[in-house]
Design a protein around this motif. Structure first.
Motif, PDB file in Angstrom:
ATOM      1  N   SER A  54       4.774  17.415  -7.813  1.00 29.97           N
ATOM      2  CA  SER A  54       4.212  18.453  -8.675  1.00 29.97           C
ATOM      3  C   SER A  54       2.813  18.020  -9.111  1.00 29.97           C
ATOM      4  N   LYS A  55       2.320  18.626 -10.174  1.00 28.87           N
ATOM      5  CA  LYS A  55       0.984  18.281 -10.673  1.00 28.87           C
ATOM      6  C   LYS A  55       0.894  16.835 -11.136  1.00 28.87           C
ATOM      7  N   ALA A  56       2.056  16.158 -11.283  1.00 30.71           N
ATOM      8  CA  ALA A  56       2.044  14.757 -11.712  1.00 30.71           C
ATOM      9  C   ALA A  56       1.321  13.864 -10.712  1.00 30.71           C
ATOM     10  N   VAL A  57       1.153  14.330  -9.443  1.00 30.50           N
ATOM     11  CA  VAL A  57       0.406  13.515  -8.477  1.00 30.50           C
ATOM     12  C   VAL A  57      -1.049  13.363  -8.915  1.00 30.50           C
ATOM     13  N   ASP A  58      -1.589  14.374  -9.578  1.00 35.79           N
ATOM     14  CA  ASP A  58      -2.964  14.270 -10.080  1.00 35.79           C
ATOM     15  C   ASP A  58      -3.060  13.279 -11.228  1.00 35.79           C
ATOM     16  N   TYR A  59      -1.968  13.149 -12.015  1.00 38.31           N
ATOM     17  CA  TYR A  59      -1.964  12.161 -13.092  1.00 38.31           C
ATOM     18  C   TYR A  59      -2.140  10.759 -12.513  1.00 38.31           C
ATOM     19  N   TRP A  60      -1.364  10.470 -11.457  1.00 36.69           N
ATOM     20  CA  TRP A  60      -1.456   9.143 -10.831  1.00 36.69           C
ATOM     21  C   TRP A  60      -2.863   8.901 -10.275  1.00 36.69           C
ATOM     22  N   SER A  61      -3.376   9.868  -9.523  1.00 37.20           N
ATOM     23  CA  SER A  61      -4.699   9.698  -8.901  1.00 37.20           C
ATOM     24  C   SER A  61      -5.781   9.528  -9.960  1.00 37.20           C
ATOM     25  N   LEU A  62      -5.696  10.300 -11.048  1.00 36.32           N
ATOM     26  CA  LEU A  62      -6.683  10.175 -12.120  1.00 36.32           C
ATOM     27  C   LEU A  62      -6.588   8.798 -12.769  1.00 36.32           C
ATOM     28  N   GLY A  63      -5.359   8.312 -12.981  1.00 38.05           N
ATOM     29  CA  GLY A  63      -5.189   6.975 -13.559  1.00 38.05           C
ATOM     30  C   GLY A  63      -5.769   5.899 -12.673  1.00 38.05           C
ATOM     31  N   VAL A  64      -5.557   6.014 -11.353  1.00 39.25           N
ATOM     32  CA  VAL A  64      -6.096   5.021 -10.416  1.00 39.25           C
ATOM     33  C   VAL A  64      -7.618   5.042 -10.423  1.00 39.25           C
ATOM     34  N   VAL A  65      -8.204   6.237 -10.409  1.00 41.50           N
ATOM     35  CA  VAL A  65      -9.663   6.351 -10.401  1.00 41.50           C
ATOM     36  C   VAL A  65     -10.261   5.764 -11.677  1.00 41.50           C
ATOM     37  N   VAL A  66      -9.677   6.086 -12.830  1.00 45.00           N
ATOM     38  CA  VAL A  66     -10.200   5.568 -14.094  1.00 45.00           C
ATOM     39  C   VAL A  66     -10.057   4.050 -14.145  1.00 45.00           C
ATOM     40  N   TYR A  67      -8.924   3.531 -13.695  1.00 45.18           N
ATOM     41  CA  TYR A  67      -8.737   2.069 -13.669  1.00 45.18           C
ATOM     42  C   TYR A  67      -9.805   1.419 -12.789  1.00 45.18           C
ATOM     43  N   GLU A  68     -10.058   1.998 -11.630  1.00 46.28           N
ATOM     44  CA  GLU A  68     -11.060   1.434 -10.735  1.00 46.28           C
ATOM     45  C   GLU A  68     -12.450   1.480 -11.354  1.00 46.28           C
ATOM     46  N   CYS A  69     -12.752   2.543 -12.080  1.00 45.63           N
ATOM     47  CA  CYS A  69     -14.065   2.635 -12.733  1.00 45.63           C
ATOM     48  C   CYS A  69     -14.203   1.607 -13.852  1.00 45.63           C
ATOM     49  N   ILE A  70     -13.095   1.239 -14.479  1.00 46.71           N
ATOM     50  CA  ILE A  70     -13.131   0.240 -15.552  1.00 46.71           C
ATOM     51  C   ILE A  70     -13.252  -1.170 -14.990  1.00 46.71           C
ATOM     52  N   THR A  71     -12.529  -1.455 -13.901  1.00 42.09           N
ATOM     53  CA  THR A  71     -12.415  -2.834 -13.407  1.00 42.09           C
ATOM     54  C   THR A  71     -13.151  -3.106 -12.106  1.00 42.09           C
ATOM     55  N   GLY A  72     -13.482  -2.055 -11.347  1.00 42.64           N
ATOM     56  CA  GLY A  72     -14.131  -2.252 -10.061  1.00 42.64           C
ATOM     57  C   GLY A  72     -13.178  -2.304  -8.886  1.00 42.64           C
ATOM     58  N   SER A  73     -11.872  -2.270  -9.135  1.00 47.86           N
ATOM     59  CA  SER A  73     -10.892  -2.282  -8.036  1.00 47.86           C
ATOM     60  C   SER A  73      -9.676  -1.447  -8.433  1.00 47.86           C
ATOM     61  N   ARG A  74      -8.895  -1.042  -7.424  1.00 42.06           N
ATOM     62  CA  ARG A  74      -7.694  -0.241  -7.692  1.00 42.06           C
ATOM     63  C   ARG A  74      -6.632  -1.115  -8.350  1.00 42.06           C
ATOM     64  N   PRO A  75      -5.703  -0.503  -9.069  1.00 45.41           N
ATOM     65  CA  PRO A  75      -4.805  -1.297  -9.919  1.00 45.41           C
ATOM     66  C   PRO A  75      -3.704  -2.061  -9.190  1.00 45.41           C
ATOM     67  N   PHE A  76      -3.131  -1.496  -8.123  1.00 49.55           N
ATOM     68  CA  PHE A  76      -1.941  -2.113  -7.533  1.00 49.55           C
ATOM     69  C   PHE A  76      -2.209  -2.593  -6.106  1.00 49.55           C
ATOM     70  N   LEU A  77      -2.219  -3.901  -5.905  1.00 46.79           N
ATOM     71  CA  LEU A  77      -2.346  -4.519  -4.573  1.00 46.79           C
ATOM     72  C   LEU A  77      -3.308  -3.731  -3.685  1.00 46.79           C
ATOM     73  N   PRO A  78      -4.580  -3.679  -4.035  1.00 44.77           N
ATOM     74  CA  PRO A  78      -5.527  -2.765  -3.379  1.00 44.77           C
ATOM     75  C   PRO A  78      -5.721  -3.008  -1.888  1.00 44.77           C
ATOM     76  N   ASP A  79      -5.445  -4.195  -1.398  1.00 48.25           N
ATOM     77  CA  ASP A  79      -5.697  -4.494   0.021  1.00 48.25           C
ATOM     78  C   ASP A  79      -4.403  -4.636   0.822  1.00 48.25           C
ATOM     79  N   THR A  80      -3.320  -4.068   0.299  1.00 46.56           N
ATOM     80  CA  THR A  80      -2.014  -4.213   0.947  1.00 46.56           C
ATOM     81  C   THR A  80      -1.669  -2.967   1.772  1.00 46.56           C
ATOM     82  N   PRO A  81      -1.087  -3.119   2.962  1.00 41.23           N
ATOM     83  CA  PRO A  81      -0.673  -1.962   3.770  1.00 41.23           C
ATOM     84  C   PRO A  81       0.317  -1.069   3.015  1.00 41.23           C
ATOM     85  N   PRO A  82       0.351   0.251   3.323  1.00 39.14           N
ATOM     86  CA  PRO A  82       1.147   1.212   2.552  1.00 39.14           C
ATOM     87  C   PRO A  82       2.618   0.851   2.405  1.00 39.14           C
TER      88      PRO A  82
END
Length: 715
Positions: A193-221
Motif C-alpha cells: 500500500s502507500k506504506a511503501v512510500d514511507y519506507w522509501s522516504l525514510g531511506v532517502v532522509v537517512y541517506e541525506c543525514i548520513t551519506g549512505s543508506r541505512p541497512f547494509l547498503p552494499d549487500t545483494p537483495p
C-alpha cells in the motif's frame, strides 16, 4: 524529437529513466528553458505505454511546490496525433539529489538547513500525493531535483512513471521501483500500500543525514532481505562488523552527521516509525508521520558555544522560553551555575535573562554561530582531551598502505573529509568566540572611558568645595582667635564654645582629601586599562587569516576524495596523501587553538580588571556624594554655632546690649565706680562689634550654602 523546432532548440539530454528520456529545450525568442519528457517507443510494452499515459495524466492534475510542475506543450514541440503524448515540465537547474550527495562536502550527509528543507518539502509532496490517492512507488535521490527559488533551494519530486492512483486501503502486487529503496514487502511479492512510500522516504532522509543508506547498503537483495528482516522495530540502521561475521543493528544515527543534538534525536524517533519492517506498523497508525516530520523540520533550536570546552550546546526552545530558562538547562548539562554563566552574542552584548529565547534561534539569525558561553572569573586554557579519530580514519592512519576495497576506501576517506571539516569548523567557532569576547571587552572599556570625565568633574568639584570650606573655616577660626585675644577683660562663653566647635570640624576634615587621592588613582587605572585593551585589540593573535590554515586542509581533503571517486584504479590507491593531511591538521590545530585560547584568556583577564575598576568607580562616586553631604552638614554646623552665638553672645545672664544699659542704670554702686563703668562700656562696644562680625559671617555662610547646594557652579 531533436534538433530545432521553430524558436525551440534542443540543448542536451538531461536524463534517461524507466521508459522515458528527458531533454532540455531553449526558446531563443523568450529565453525560456523547459524540460521535455518523451516516451521511448522501441521495445515498449503495452503496460509501459499505459504507465506513460498515466504519468502524463497524473502530472497534469497535480499542483504542489515540491512536485515538478507540468507546463503546456509548445505547439512546435507537440507530437503527431498518432504518437504518444509528451510531457513538458519546468526546468530545475540544480540537477538531481544524487548529484548533490556525490559532492565531496556531502560525503557524510547534507547540512542541517538543507536536511530541514529537503525532508519538509519532499514529505509534504508525498503527503499531497497520498491525499490524492496516489503512491509514488519509486522515491529515490535520482527522482528528486533542485530548483533555486527566492534565495533557497526547493526539492521537487519527478518521474511519476510508476505512480499509481489507488484507494486509501488499496493493495498492489506489481513489482516496481528501484531495488535499493524498495520497501521489504516488495521483495517477496507481497501486496503493498502507500506504506511503501514511507519506507522509501525514510531511506532517502537517512541517506541525506548520513551519506549512505541505512541497512547494509552494499549487500545483494536476497542477503539483504534475510539479514535486515531480523531487525527490531526500533532499529534504523544495520552494518557488518569488521570481519563481516555479524550484523550490528542500531537505533541511533551515527555521530558523523551535521545535525544538532535535539534535531538528531527527533529524527531518530521519526525514522523508527518510517523504517519498521511490518507495513501495518510503518508510519504509525496513531500519529500522522508527515505532521511529525513537519514539526521536526520547524523545530526552534538555540545553539551556544561553550568556549571553555569549545563544544556546541543546543536546546530546542518554545515560544514562552526565555534566556533564563536556557541558562537553567545549561547549568544542568555543564555544571556551570547560572550566576557564573556569562553569555554574549556575536556583537559582544551580554544577553538579558528575560529576553525571549526564540530571538536567538538559528532560523532568525545568519548561518554563523552567534551565541557564546563563558564562565565568569578568570579563564584557563583547556587541554584538548578528544584525540580519537573515527574508526575507519584510525585504520588508515595506522596502516597508510592498507587496501580496503573501493567501498571501504571511499568510506574511510569520506570520514577523513568529515573530520577535517569538523576541525576547521571547531577552530572557526573558537575564532568567532574570540571576536565576540574582543567586542565585549571593547564595550566594557568604552563604558569605563565614559566614567573618566565624570570622575574628573566630580574630583574637581569636590576639591573646589573642600578648598572653599577649608579656607572659610580657617578664616573663621583665625578671626575667632583674634576676637578672644582682644577681649582681655571678658572671655565669652559663646565665643569659646564656637572656637571649640570649629576646631572639632577642622579635625574631621581630612577624610575628603583621601577621597580625592583615591579618585585620581582610579583615573590612572582607567588610562592604564585603556592602553592594555588597545594593545590586545591591535594584537596579531587570533586573526581570521589563521582560519584558512585549517580550511586549506579541508579543501585539500575534498579534492583528494573527489579525485578518488573518479579514479579508474581505486583498488591500487593508498592513503598516504590523506594521512599526511591528518597529521598536519593535528599539529596546526593544537598550535593555533592554544594561541587563540591564550588570547581569549588575556581578554577575559582584562574584562575582569575593567569590571573591578568600574565597580570601584561607582563606589567612589557614591562616596563623593556622601562626602559632599558631609561638607554640607559641617557647613550647617558652622551656621548653627553662629546663630547660637548671636542669640547668646555673652554669658547666659547677659544676652543683649539693652541688658547692659539696664545694668548700668540700676546698679548705683557700679556707677560711682568709673573703672566698672568703663568696663561695661567696653563690653557693650565689644558686643556690638561681635554682632556686626557675626552678621557678616552669617551672610557669607548663607552664600556658601548656596555654593554647596549647587556644585555645578564650581565647574
Amino acid at each position: 524529437m531533436s534538433g530545432q523546432c521553430g524558436p525551440w532548440i534542443c540543448q542536451r539530454i538531461l536524463g534517461r529513466g524507466g521508459f522515458g528520456v528527458v531533454s532540455l529545450w531553449f526558446n531563443v525568442e523568450t529565453q525560456e528553458n523547459i524540460a521535455i519528457k518523451e516516451c521511448q517507443l522501441h521495445n515498449t510494452s503495452d503496460k509501459m505505454r499505459t504507465w506513460w499515459n498515466a504519468e502524463v495524466d497524473i502530472m497534469s492534475k497535480l499542483e504542489h511546490d515540491n512536485l515538478i510542475r507540468a507546463l503546456p506543450v509548445p505547439p512546435e514541440l507537440a507530437p503527431e496525433p498518432s504518437q504518444p503524448p509528451v510531457l513538458a515540465m519546468e526546468y530545475c537547474e540544480g540537477g538531481d539529489l544524487r548529484k548533490v550527495l556525490n559532492l565531496p562536502q556531502n560525503c557524510l550527509g547534507l547540512s542541517e538547513i538543507e536536511i530541514r528543507h529537503l525532508a519538509s518539502g519532499v514529505g509534504s509532496a508525498i503527503n499531497y500525493l497520498h491525499k490524492h490517492r496516489i503512491t509514488h512507488r519509486d522515491l529515490k535521490p535520482e527522482n528528486i531535483v533542485l530548483k533555486a527559488v527566492g534565495g533557497r533551494t526547493l526539492y521537487k519530486i519527478i518521474d511519476l512513471g510508476y505512480a499509481k492512483e489507488l484507494d486509501i486501503n488499496s493493495l498492489c502486487n506489481s513489482f516496481v521501483g528501484t531495488v535499493k529503496y524498495l520497501a521489504p514487502e516488495l521483495f517477496i511479492s507481497k501486496p503493498y500500500s502507500k506504506a511503501v512510500d514511507y519506507w522509501s522516504l525514510g531511506v532517502v532522509v537517512y541517506e541525506c543525514i548520513t551519506g549512505s543508506r541505512p541497512f547494509l547498503p552494499d549487500t545483494p537483495p536476497v542477503e539483504w532481505h534475510r539479514e535486515v528482516s531480523k531487525k527490531s522495530p526500533e532499529d534504523i540502521s544495520a552494518r557488518y562488523n569488521n570481519d563481516k561475521s555479524e550484523v550490528i543493528f542500531s537505533q541511533k544515527l551515527p555521530s558523523s552527521n551535521h545535525l544538532c543534538k535535539p534535531l538528531a534525536e527527533h529524527f531518530e524517533l521519526w525514522l523508527r516509525l518510517m523504517l519498521r519492517w511490518e507495513p501495518k506498523a510503518r508510519g504509525s497508525s496513531r500519529f500522522n508521520c508527515f505532521e511529525i516530520l513537519e514539526q521536526i523540520c520547524s523545530l526552534k533550536v538555540l545553539i551556544i558555544l561553550n568556549v571553555e570546552t569549545n563544544c556546541l550546546l543546543s536546546y530546542s526552545v518554545k515560544r514562552e522560553d526565555c534566556i533564563r530558562d536556557v541558562s537553567h538547562r545549561i547549568s544542568l548539562q555543564t555544571g556551570i551555575p547560572e550566576d557564573e554563566q556569562f553569555i554574549i552574542d556575536a556583537a559582544g552584548f551580554k544577553l538579558d535573562p528575560d529576553e525571549p529565547a526564540l530571538k536567538f534561534c538559528s532560523d532568525h539569525l545568519p548561518k554563523e554561530l552567534s551565541l557564546f558561553l563563558f564562565r565568569t572569573g578568570m579563564m584557563e586554557i583547556p587541554e584538548r582531551e578528544n584525540y580519537n579519530l573515527p574508526s575507519n580514519v584510525n585504520t588508515i592512519v595506522k596502516q597508510p598502505t592498507v587496501l580496503l576495497g573501493p567501498k571501504g576506501h571511499r568510506r574511510a576517506w569520506a570520514e577523513t573529509v568529515y573530520w577535517l571539516t569538523e576541525e576547521a569548523k571547531i577552530y572557526h567557532q573558537l575564532m568567532l568566540a574570540h571576536g565576540a569576547a574582543l567586542l565585549n571587552m571593547m564595550q566594557d572599556n568604552s563604558k569605563l572611558l565614559r566614567q573618566k570625565p565624570i570622575m574628573e568633574t566630580e574630583i574637581f568639584q569636590l576639591e573646589a568645595c573642600q578648598e572653599f570650606f577649608k579656607t572659610s573655616l580657617d578664616f573663621d577660626i583665625n578671626k575667632c582667635k583674634e576676637s578672644l585675644e582682644i577681649s582681655t577683660h571678658l572671655i565669652t562663653v559663646g565665643g569659646q564654645r564656637m572656637m571649640e566647635t570649629w576646631t572639632e570640624i577642622s579635625d574631621r576634615f581630612n577624610a575628603p582629601y583621601n577621597l580625592v587621592e583615591r579618585g585620581k588613582s582610579l583615573i590612572d587605572s582607567i588610562v592604564d586599562r585603556n592602553a592594555a585593551v588597545s594593545s590586545l585589540q591591535r594584537g596579531p593573535e587570533g586573526t581570521h587569516i589563521q582560519v584558512n590554515k585549517l580550511k586549506e586542509f579541508e579543501e585539500k581533503g575534498k579534492e583528494l576524495y573527489d579525485w578518488f571517486i573518479q579514479a579508474s584504479d581505486q583498488d591500487t590507491i593508498d592513503h598516504k596523501n590523506m594521512v599526511n593531511l591528518i597529521a598536519m591538521c593535528f599539529c596546526q590545530r593544537d598550535e593555533l587553538t592554544k594561541t587563540v585560547y591564550s588570547h581569549i584568556c588575556n581578554i577575559r583577564k582584562q574584562q575582569q580588571h575593567s569590571e573591578s575598576i568600574f565597580k570601584a568607580c561607582e563606589q567612589f562616586l557614591c562616596d563623593v556624594k556622601e562626602a559632599r553631604a558631609e561638607l554640607t552638614t559641617l557647613q550647617r554646623q558652622r551656621q548653627e554655632t553662629m546663630w547660637s552665638l548671636i542669640r547668646n553672645p555673652l554669658q547666659p545672664q547677659q544676652t543683649s546690649t539693652g541688658e547692659l544699659d539696664s545694668t548700668i542704670q540700676f546698679l548705683p554702686s557700679l556707677s560711682n565706680d568709673l573703672e566698672s563703668v568703663q568696663l561695661l562700656m567696653d563690653c557693650r562696644e565689644y558686643t556690638q562689634k561681635s554682632n556686626t562680625m557675626l552678621k557678616d559671617m552669617l551672610k557669607e555662610q548663607e552664600q556658601s550654602m548656596v555654593y554647596f547646594s549647587l556644585p555645578e557652579n564650581n565647574k
